[in-house]
Design a protein around this motif. Structure first.
Motif, PDB file in Angstrom:
ATOM      1  N   SER A 312       0.828  -1.210   0.000  1.00  0.00           N
ATOM      2  CA  SER A 312       0.000   0.000   0.000  1.00  0.00           C
ATOM      3  C   SER A 312       0.859   1.256   0.000  1.00  0.00           C
ATOM      4  CB  SER A 312      -0.927  -0.008   1.212  1.00  0.00           C
ATOM      5  OG  SER A 312      -1.802  -1.118   1.180  1.00  0.00           O
ATOM      6  N   GLU A 339      -5.868  -0.513   7.887  1.00  0.00           N
ATOM      7  CA  GLU A 339      -6.388   0.479   6.952  1.00  0.00           C
ATOM      8  C   GLU A 339      -5.270   1.424   6.543  1.00  0.00           C
ATOM      9  OE1 GLU A 339     -10.230   3.460   6.579  1.00  0.00           O
ATOM     10  OE2 GLU A 339      -9.295   3.153   8.534  1.00  0.00           O
ATOM     11  N   THR A 341      -4.763   4.711   3.999  1.00  0.00           N
ATOM     12  CA  THR A 341      -5.460   5.688   3.161  1.00  0.00           C
ATOM     13  C   THR A 341      -4.497   6.801   2.753  1.00  0.00           C
ATOM     14  OG1 THR A 341      -6.182   6.970   5.081  1.00  0.00           O
ATOM     15  CG2 THR A 341      -7.672   5.243   4.276  1.00  0.00           C
ATOM     16  N   ASN A 342      -4.746   7.355   1.590  1.00  0.00           N
ATOM     17  CA  ASN A 342      -3.973   8.507   1.112  1.00  0.00           C
ATOM     18  C   ASN A 342      -4.854   9.341   0.194  1.00  0.00           C
ATOM     19  OD1 ASN A 342      -3.170   6.010  -0.808  1.00  0.00           O
ATOM     20  ND2 ASN A 342      -3.186   7.904  -2.034  1.00  0.00           N
ATOM     21  N   ARG A 343      -4.556  10.623   0.121  1.00  0.00           N
ATOM     22  CA  ARG A 343      -5.298  11.509  -0.767  1.00  0.00           C
ATOM     23  C   ARG A 343      -4.931  11.252  -2.212  1.00  0.00           C
ATOM     24  NH1 ARG A 343      -8.309  15.349   1.338  1.00  0.00           N
ATOM     25  NH2 ARG A 343      -8.096  15.860   3.572  1.00  0.00           N
ATOM     26  N   ARG A 376     -11.613   3.862  -4.177  1.00  0.00           N
ATOM     27  CA  ARG A 376     -11.803   5.267  -3.807  1.00  0.00           C
ATOM     28  C   ARG A 376     -12.900   5.412  -2.779  1.00  0.00           C
ATOM     29  NH1 ARG A 376     -11.741   9.325  -8.861  1.00  0.00           N
ATOM     30  NH2 ARG A 376     -12.176  10.656  -7.053  1.00  0.00           N
ATOM     31  N   VAL A 377     -12.645   6.265  -1.810  1.00  0.00           N
ATOM     32  CA  VAL A 377     -13.639   6.658  -0.817  1.00  0.00           C
ATOM     33  C   VAL A 377     -13.600   8.175  -0.743  1.00  0.00           C
ATOM     34  CG1 VAL A 377     -14.401   6.496   1.573  1.00  0.00           C
ATOM     35  CG2 VAL A 377     -13.336   4.505   0.477  1.00  0.00           C
ATOM     36  N   ARG A 380     -10.154  10.146  -1.361  1.00  0.00           N
ATOM     37  CA  ARG A 380      -9.044   9.355  -0.845  1.00  0.00           C
ATOM     38  C   ARG A 380      -9.103   7.948  -1.437  1.00  0.00           C
ATOM     39  NH1 ARG A 380      -6.895  12.011   3.546  1.00  0.00           N
ATOM     40  NH2 ARG A 380      -5.788  10.149   4.241  1.00  0.00           N
ATOM     41  N   PHE A 381      -7.929   7.310  -1.420  1.00  0.00           N
ATOM     42  CA  PHE A 381      -7.857   5.904  -1.822  1.00  0.00           C
ATOM     43  C   PHE A 381      -7.608   5.088  -0.557  1.00  0.00           C
ATOM     44  CE2 PHE A 381      -5.964   1.978  -3.356  1.00  0.00           C
ATOM     45  CZ  PHE A 381      -6.728   1.687  -4.478  1.00  0.00           C
ATOM     46  N   ARG A 382      -8.421   4.060  -0.365  1.00  0.00           N
ATOM     47  CA  ARG A 382      -8.328   3.296   0.868  1.00  0.00           C
ATOM     48  C   ARG A 382      -8.100   1.817   0.580  1.00  0.00           C
ATOM     49  NH1 ARG A 382     -13.343   2.261   4.926  1.00  0.00           N
ATOM     50  NH2 ARG A 382     -13.963   1.031   3.101  1.00  0.00           N
ATOM     51  N   LEU A 384      -8.363  -1.575   2.877  1.00  0.00           N
ATOM     52  CA  LEU A 384      -8.829  -2.063   4.165  1.00  0.00           C
ATOM     53  C   LEU A 384      -8.778  -3.585   4.160  1.00  0.00           C
ATOM     54  CD1 LEU A 384     -10.097  -1.663   6.951  1.00  0.00           C
ATOM     55  CD2 LEU A 384     -12.352  -1.633   5.833  1.00  0.00           C
TER      56      LEU A 384
END
Length: 393
Positions: A312, A339, A341-343, A376-377, A380-382, A384
């Motif tokens: 990740s 988890e 996550t990043n922008r 994508r959320v 952001r890209f997540r 999990l």
């Protein structure tokens, strides 16, 4: 119902099954063969009783002899020659020839072309055909028919069955040998392919990574400022770590038994801090949040967590350079949630990828009995991943 109670209830039934298999050993453990022999014995008894002579001088011995010779047929698969002698002796009490013919067939089917089969045929000949010849005038046609029906027919039928069983055994053995050969060839092909992959990785990947490490080391020595020196030293350290991990992978591919240092269990979770420090040293912005104390997880889960975070962070550096990355580990409901996550950024780093990063992560997670979500959320890209805290499946 508790497991102990289930065990107590299941125990007698399993024992009954085992005893049943031992009881059917004479019939190769097949109830159908036992049913066939029971039917044959019943038919022989019924035929002999129906064909009895009402004027038999020994009626008191007739019925016991018929029943005894018929029941003896149940043991024809185990002791066919003994059954033949019993059937031959029962002829004195006016029992029909049917039990004797069945016994002769059983001897030939079990022994094949052998001395015992010849003796059985001779006993049958002496107790059936020859006495008939001395009771009246010799008739060649009748003698030939009696010989063919009573002696030759059962012997030939038994020999055919014996040869058929032997042929089936040979074919079964050949099929098993062919299966073993296919398995061996498949294993050899897999081993050869793994050796080929190991050679390619050593000749290509290891060479390139070594070149990067050497150039980074030279750059750190020749650097004119402290920032460049730190960056070059970070590249050199990461390259050295990659070479060590590559060496471990090559040992696995070559099936070498040498002990290799592997991250596993809680150690793999603890090593996430070192992983994040390596990434931060390259200039990335990474925030790591982990529970304290770290949960005790199976080795397979620990390795999968490490690889998910590693992949990740690599993907974030490729597709969203300089974007802040959050790595969070949390426990609850009997599972471990990871988890990352990043922008999202409009521009990527332009570094080519293999295209199998998410596929590999999902396979690792599913092998532990967990589940992976990636996508994508919002902005952001997540990634999990949920892992069970029990034993890895």
């Amino acid at each position: 119902m508790t497991p102990e109670r289930r065990h107590r209830l299941d125990g007698p039934s399993l024992g009954t099954v085992e005893r049943g298999k031992r009881w059917l050993a004479w019939w190769d453990g097949r109830a159908s063969l036992l049913a066939l022999d029971v039917a044959v014995a019943a038919a022989a008894i019924a035929f002999s009783l129906a064909s009895g002579d009402p004027a038999d001088p020994h009626p008191a011995f007739h019925v016991p002899a018929v029943i005894g010779s018929g029941l003896a047929l149940l043991a024809r698969r185990r002791w066919p020659f003994v059954v033949l002698l019993i059937s031959a002796a029962a002829l004195a009490a006016d029992v029909t020839l049917l039990p004797l013919m069945i016994a002769l067939y059983s001897v030939a089917a079990k022994r094949g072309i052998s001395v015992l089969t010849g003796i059985a045929a001779l006993v049958t000949l002496l107790t059936t055909v020859l006495p008939q010849l001395f009771r009246g005038p010799f008739e060649p046609t009748a003698a030939a028919i009696a010989l063919a029906m009573i002696v030759v027919g059962p012997v030939l039928a038994g020999l055919w069955m014996h040869q058929r069983a032997a042929l089936l055994a040979v074919l079964r053995e050949r099929a098993e040998e062919a299966e073993r050969t296919r398995t061996l060839l498949a294993d050899q092909a897999v081993f050869a392919e793994r050796r080929r992959i190991a050679r390619e990785m050593h000749d290509v990947v290891a060479h390139r990574v070594t070149a990067v490490a050497l150039q980074a080391g030279a750059l750190s020595v020749l650097a004119t400022d402290e920032r460049t020196e730190r960056a070059a030293e970070t590249i050199r350290a990461v390259s050295a770590t990659a070479l060590e991990e590559l060496r471990d992978i090559l040992r696995v591919l070559r099936d070498e038994d040498a002990a290799t240092p592997t991250r596993s269990g809680e150690g793999a979770l603890a090593s996430l801090e070192a992983l994040v420090e390596e990434v931060v040293a390259t200039g990335a912005l990474v925030e790591l949040r982990m529970p304290d104390p770290l949960p005790d997880v199976p080795d397979q889960v620990g390795r999968a967590v490490y690889r998910v975070v590693q992949e990740s962070l690599t993907n974030a550096a490729k597709h969203a350079p300089h974007a802040a990355v959050e790595v969070r580990l949390a426990t609850g409901d009997g599972r471990l949630d990871v988890e990352v996550t990043n922008r999202l950024t409009p521009r990527s780093a332009g570094v080519p990828g293999s295209g199998y990063g998410l596929v590999g992560m999902r396979e690792r997670v599913e092998l532990t009995g967990g589940a992976l979500e990636a996508g994508r959320v919002g902005d952001r890209f997540r990634v999990l991943a949920r892992f069970p805290l029990g034993e890895a499946k």
